[in-house]
Design a protein around this motif. Structure first.
Motif, mmCIF file in Angstrom:
data_model
loop_
_atom_site.group_PDB
_atom_site.id
_atom_site.type_symbol
_atom_site.label_atom_id
_atom_site.label_comp_id
_atom_site.label_asym_id
_atom_site.label_seq_id
_atom_site.Cartn_x
_atom_site.Cartn_y
_atom_site.Cartn_z
ATOM 1 N N ALA A 79 2.610 -6.915 -1.182
ATOM 2 C CA ALA A 79 2.115 -8.290 -1.247
ATOM 3 C C ALA A 79 1.368 -8.525 -2.561
ATOM 4 C CB ALA A 79 1.200 -8.572 -0.056
ATOM 5 N N ARG A 80 0.526 -7.576 -2.932
ATOM 6 C CA ARG A 80 -0.250 -7.724 -4.168
ATOM 7 C C ARG A 80 0.687 -7.808 -5.372
ATOM 8 N NH1 ARG A 80 -4.041 -4.893 -7.126
ATOM 9 N NH2 ARG A 80 -3.331 -2.827 -6.536
ATOM 10 N N ASN A 81 1.708 -6.940 -5.337
ATOM 11 C CA ASN A 81 2.698 -6.876 -6.399
ATOM 12 C C ASN A 81 3.427 -8.205 -6.575
ATOM 13 O OD1 ASN A 81 4.617 -5.623 -8.186
ATOM 14 N ND2 ASN A 81 6.011 -5.468 -6.460
ATOM 15 N N ALA B 184 0.296 -12.042 -4.119
ATOM 16 C CA ALA B 184 -0.433 -12.615 -2.989
ATOM 17 C C ALA B 184 -1.913 -12.736 -3.318
ATOM 18 C CB ALA B 184 -0.253 -11.737 -1.752
ATOM 19 N N LEU C 104 -0.714 -3.593 -11.386
ATOM 20 C CA LEU C 104 -1.326 -3.204 -10.117
ATOM 21 C C LEU C 104 -2.576 -2.367 -10.349
ATOM 22 C CD1 LEU C 104 1.762 -2.393 -7.865
ATOM 23 C CD2 LEU C 104 0.007 -4.088 -7.397
ATOM 24 N N PRO D 280 -0.942 -8.322 -11.361
ATOM 25 C CA PRO D 280 0.428 -8.523 -10.900
ATOM 26 C C PRO D 280 0.844 -9.977 -11.063
ATOM 27 C CG PRO D 280 -0.957 -7.552 -9.179
ATOM 28 C CD PRO D 280 -1.867 -8.014 -10.270
ATOM 29 N N SER D 281 2.144 -10.198 -11.162
ATOM 30 C CA SER D 281 2.662 -11.545 -11.307
ATOM 31 C C SER D 281 4.115 -11.537 -10.866
ATOM 32 C CB SER D 281 2.575 -11.970 -12.772
ATOM 33 O OG SER D 281 3.529 -12.973 -13.055
ATOM 34 N N TRP E 287 6.668 -10.135 -13.473
ATOM 35 C CA TRP E 287 7.015 -8.723 -13.611
ATOM 36 C C TRP E 287 6.801 -8.045 -12.261
ATOM 37 C CZ3 TRP E 287 3.831 -11.162 -17.221
ATOM 38 C CH2 TRP E 287 2.471 -11.119 -16.961
ATOM 39 N N MET F 136 7.586 -5.053 -9.301
ATOM 40 C CA MET F 136 7.861 -3.630 -9.123
ATOM 41 C C MET F 136 8.572 -3.404 -7.791
ATOM 42 S SD MET F 136 5.336 -0.684 -10.025
ATOM 43 C CE MET F 136 5.128 0.878 -9.257
ATOM 44 N N PHE G 74 9.511 -0.274 -5.075
ATOM 45 C CA PHE G 74 9.007 1.065 -4.761
ATOM 46 C C PHE G 74 10.069 1.921 -4.082
ATOM 47 C CE2 PHE G 74 5.694 -2.139 -4.521
ATOM 48 C CZ PHE G 74 4.773 -1.651 -5.433
ATOM 49 N N TYR H 227 8.480 -6.329 5.908
ATOM 50 C CA TYR H 227 7.615 -6.655 7.035
ATOM 51 C C TYR H 227 8.467 -6.750 8.292
ATOM 52 C CZ TYR H 227 4.271 -7.732 3.367
ATOM 53 O OH TYR H 227 3.445 -7.661 2.281
ATOM 54 N N LEU I 247 9.186 -13.825 0.216
ATOM 55 C CA LEU I 247 7.740 -13.601 0.097
ATOM 56 C C LEU I 247 7.183 -13.983 -1.279
ATOM 57 C CD1 LEU I 247 7.088 -10.274 1.987
ATOM 58 C CD2 LEU I 247 6.030 -12.480 2.433
ATOM 59 N N PHE J 51 4.215 -16.675 -1.962
ATOM 60 C CA PHE J 51 2.938 -16.369 -2.609
ATOM 61 C C PHE J 51 2.736 -17.224 -3.862
ATOM 62 C CE2 PHE J 51 3.287 -11.822 -0.775
ATOM 63 C CZ PHE J 51 2.830 -12.280 0.446
#
Ligand SMILES: Nc1ncnc2c1ncn2[C@@H]1O[C@H](COP(=O)(O)OP(=O)(O)O)[C@@H](O)[C@H]1O
Ligand SMILES: [Mg+2]
Lengths: 271, 279
Positions: free
Chosen positions: A173-175, A178, B78, B96-97, B100, B102, B104, B110, B121, B125
């Motif tokens: 989410a942070r990535n 969010a 991050l 983060p934006s 760009w 990432m 994993f 979810y 998502l 956001f």
């Protein structure tokens, strides 16, 4: 293993299959009624106890039918449901945010651990004298007692749910950019909704138990008052009927929460 | 603050003439990047510097523990490096934006959402949900999951889940995609397919791609350029081009084998691993 599998369990009762749960439930209810009836007979035959004979299923259930027909059931249940509802709502309003905080922040968890475990072990009814002094109205005091009983299960279930959240969900989410608001409403709350509901279900169980003695306090309405009143007027059929009402309402409230948990549960057992 | 002298237009056109049209990718510059987690352990990364042109696919090849994930986390914003900076299209990365993104090793979808909701998502956001109706079917098609929009994420295979994660990363139209060993948990066949598809997709969109890997084969199959990282502390020890056609990359023929052997030699010299036995 194969020996067990070879026993043709299903074939013993053909056609029962899906109805089995229902059949067994009816069986259980029948058993309870049977025991109740036997108990009633024993009381009626006992010289010391026969005055209490209207506890038996016959008088109790016919009084229950009268109470239902006259709408008195509604009159005695609504105040109780209001008090339990308010107490639970307050408990959730405090328990969920605090649970999220102590689940997220290790320092808070460590600081609050001992005090919370200590407070949790105090019977909610021990607060009764304080509640009576602190609140102007009886309703306020009762709602406070229910809140005290209900807040701990909700708080601890929320905190435990939070600690089971996959940290990768938060990182993803942070990535994707969010903000904290998204983090809470898009990730954390959906992820722990089942934990929160499970906590509320436990809390309801405790709250419903605490409700009746709490309503022995000065109020003149509610199920606890009805019990007390029936005792004072030696109306044992009404007392028995009220007990049945308490049990039935409690059962269905719990059932509703169980269904909500099923609906919100995103864990697939087959996945 | 120094402004990156290479602009997206001329760098993209001159450095990457084989990218069709104007690349949507950004220029990435990593400058003097060092990182220390614990002072007693010494630096994990030491003075890392490299650039990636818009639309370029760069592999960062290194042994496990050499700091590849650390490096990629810093490029993505991050986490922040102890020293140095990452500059994307002239702007220093501060967090983060959706520009760009990432990806994993684990898809981390979810489980309470559908495939389409997971893929959307980034748009959600970024408060760009109005784009989702058109964009989500588009990215799901792109990753070959056209018919899966309403499925529950848990019903998918590992490879399909990673494809959803790819769609999720692509939906906000990022300029840079950062991949942290995203295929290493998949079986060989699924991995090959995804390696090919990700290269093809990145190529088609003109995305700048940084891929972290410990797999020489993956680097040869996917990258235009490979940076081999040294460990303890991590730094760029070699910078080589892979000049294979897309057909050669997928075929495993002589040309592929030559590049593979050459890179393996470089890698084993730098990483001090016995050559030839690594995949
Ligand atoms: N959060 C952290 N705190 C302390 N040390 C870390 C942390 N993350 C990684 N490290 C250490 O930094 C080194 C590089 O880790 P990492 O970037 O994950 O390597 P790679 O991705 O190449 O396997 C390792 O020695 C690891 O133990
Ligand atoms: Mg790593």
């Amino acid at each position: 293993m194969s020996a067990v599998a070879d026993i043709p369990q299903g074939r013993a009762a053909p056609g029962l299959g899906r109805a089995r749960g229902l059949v067994n439930a009816v069986l259980g209810i029948g058993l309870l009624l049977g025991l109740w009836w036997i108990g009633g007979e024993m009381i009626a035959r006992n010289d010391d106890l026969f005055a209490f004979a209207s506890f038996a299923p016959g008088p109790t259930l016919s009084r229950l039918a009268e109470l239902v027909a006259s709408g008195a059931v509604i009159d005695m249940s609504v105040p109780s449901l209001y008090r339990v509802g308010m107490g639970l709502a307050l408990a959730a309003a405090i328990g969920v945010p605090v649970g999220i905080l102590i689940g997220r922040v290790a320092i808070l968890r460590e600081i609050t651990n001992v005090p919370f475990q200590f407070l949790r072990m105090i019977s909610p009814l021990s607060w009764m004298p304080i509640a009576v002094m602190a609140y102007d109205t009886w309703d306020g005091a009762i709602i406070f007692l229910i809140f005290v009983a209900a807040v701990w299960p909700i708080l601890f279930a929320t905190a435990a749910g939070l600690r089971r959240i996959d940290p990768a969900w938060l990182k993803v989410a942070r990535n994707l950019g969010a903000n904290p608001f998204h983090m809470l409403f898009v990730v954390i709350l959906p992820a722990i909704s089942v934990d929160i509901l499970t906590g509320i279900r436990l809390a309801l169980g405790v709250a419903w138990v605490v409700l009746v003695p709490a309503e022995y306090l000065g109020v003149t309405s509610g199920l606890g008052y009805a019990i007390n009143d029936a005792r004072d007027t030696l109306d044992y059929a009404s007392l028995g009927a009220t007990v049945v009402i308490i049990g039935v309402i409690g059962f269905f409230l719990d059932f509703a929460l169980m269904m909500a948990i099923k609906k919100f549960n995103w864990v697939r057992s087959d996945a | 603050m120094m402004v990156e002298p290479i602009t997206r237009d001329n760098a993209g056109r001159t450095a990457m003439p084989h990218v069709a049209g104007r690349p949507s990718g950004a220029h990435v510059a990593v400058r003097g990047l060092s990182h220390v987690y614990r002072r007693s352990d010494g630096p994990v990364l030491s003075d890392i510097g490299f650039t990636a042109e818009p639309g370029e696919i760069v592999a960062l090849l290194g042994r496990s523990g050499c700091g590849k994930s650390t490096l990629l986390h810093m490029v993505s914003g991050l986490s922040m490096p102890t020293a140095g900076e990452v500059v994307i299209n002239g702007n220093a990365v501060r967090g983060p934006s959706p520009r760009w993104v990432m990806m994993f090793q684990a898809p981390s979808l979810y489980p309470w959402m559908t495939v389409a909701q997971n893929a959307a998502l980034g748009l959600r956001f970024a408060r760009r949900m109005h784009e989702a109706r058109a964009r989500i079917p588009e990215v799901l098609d792109l990753v070959d999951l056209g018919g899966f929009a309403d499925r529950n994420a848990q019903e998918l295979s590992g490879g399909q889940q990673q494809r959803v994660a790819l769609a999720r990363s692509l939906a906000p139209k990022p300029e840079v995609l950062l991949l942290d060993e995203p295929f290493s948990a998949l079986d060989a066949f699924t991995r090959r397919n995804l390696q090919q598809d990700v290269r093809k997709i990145a190529r088609g969109l003109g995305l700048t791609l940084l891929i972290v890997t410990h797999d020489v084969g993956e680097a040869v199959r996917m990258a235009d350029r490979v940076l081999v990282l040294d460990a303890h502390p991590g730094r760029v020890a070699s910078d080589t081009r892979i000049t294979l056609t897309d057909a050669d990359r997928n075929g495993g023929n002589d040309a592929f084998q030559r590049e593979h052997t050459r890179l393996m030699q470089t890698y084993s010299d730098i990483a001090q691993v016995p050559g030839g036995n690594l995949t």
